[in-house]
Design an enzyme around this catalytic site. Sequence first.
Site, mmCIF file in Angstrom:
data_model
loop_
_atom_site.group_PDB
_atom_site.id
_atom_site.type_symbol
_atom_site.label_atom_id
_atom_site.label_comp_id
_atom_site.label_asym_id
_atom_site.label_seq_id
_atom_site.Cartn_x
_atom_site.Cartn_y
_atom_site.Cartn_z
ATOM 1 N N GLU A 52 1.304 -0.796 0.059
ATOM 2 C CA GLU A 52 0.062 0.197 0.050
ATOM 3 C C GLU A 52 0.948 0.917 0.504
ATOM 4 O O GLU A 52 2.179 1.165 0.887
ATOM 5 C CB GLU A 52 -0.824 0.244 0.961
ATOM 6 N N LYS A 66 -10.417 0.571 -2.169
ATOM 7 C CA LYS A 66 -10.183 -0.016 -0.833
ATOM 8 C C LYS A 66 -11.775 -0.236 -0.366
ATOM 9 O O LYS A 66 -11.831 0.980 -0.300
ATOM 10 C CB LYS A 66 -9.669 0.457 -0.012
ATOM 11 N N CYS A 97 -5.058 -3.570 2.691
ATOM 12 C CA CYS A 97 -4.544 -3.055 4.077
ATOM 13 C C CYS A 97 -5.753 -3.364 5.081
ATOM 14 O O CYS A 97 -5.784 -4.543 5.534
ATOM 15 C CB CYS A 97 -3.995 -1.863 4.381
#
Length: 312
Positions: free
Chosen positions: A71, A146, A188
């Site tokens: 990321e 995301k 993440c």
Amino acid sequence: MTFGLRKRLSKERGFSLMPRAMAISSSSCKLPLVAVCQVTSTPDKQQNFKTCAELVREAARLGACLAFLPEAFDFIARDPAETLRLSEPLGGRLLEEYTRLARECGLWLSLGGFHERGQDWEQTQKIYNCHVLLNSKGAVVATYRKTHLCDVEIPGQGPMCESNSTMPGPSLESPVSTPAGKVGLAVCYDMRFPELSLALAQAGAEILTYPSAFGSVTGPAHWEVLLRARAIETQCYVVAAAQCGRHHEKRASYGHSMVVDPWGTVVARCSEGPGLCLARIDLSYLRQLRQHLPVFQHRRPDLYGNLGHPLS
């Protein structure tokens, strides 16, 4: 460079199951090799690209078919205003450089969290945290934005409010066939939501990837535990490229990039600092494990519903 060479014999209900990473044999050398890159991004985008490119070229030299970057591989800014200023569209100069890099090296690239100015940039003045998958010809074959934004306050780690500059993605991306297996994309903080990983697994994922920038408090407590849990419950390989070290005076990351096999064994792990680790992906082992321990066949949605609805 760290190689996952450890073997551990475990038994579950009478079955003998051997987790495997890079077994030293002629047959294992035919298994696809993946590289997991660990970096310390800063606000300097060109220096970050230089560092990532060196690792990708090393991965190609060692025979990897797919390299994973963490990321914020493009940059980690000091504040939301700098994040927005440094961001680019997918058709910008930086992605063009990675397109050329993939072609040059002849391998696939998982670009784990690109600060993307989307089509709604003019209206929202916010970006997306976009996981981009490039094939070996440099073409974009998948993008995942995301969906779970990290808005948290952890004592000792400082507040994080990703939504100050970032919009949540609207949907999941179906797993993508790659030379290493079918890859399910996440980023993440997504790893804290097992519904996402279950949905990807039910859609056919064999490898889940969680490019990350974990903090110094949550990292030691949760990083490995969560990754191993996602691998065990989905019976997938989990690949987690991570940011490490101090990015600037306001932020540092935990590191410990790793690969976990479907049994939950860490088969490759980066040492401290920037670098890479390698692991072989053995899909026959994955299928054998799923046959011996068929948890997806044993689910009871009549009692608790579908925790991860299959993707359409």
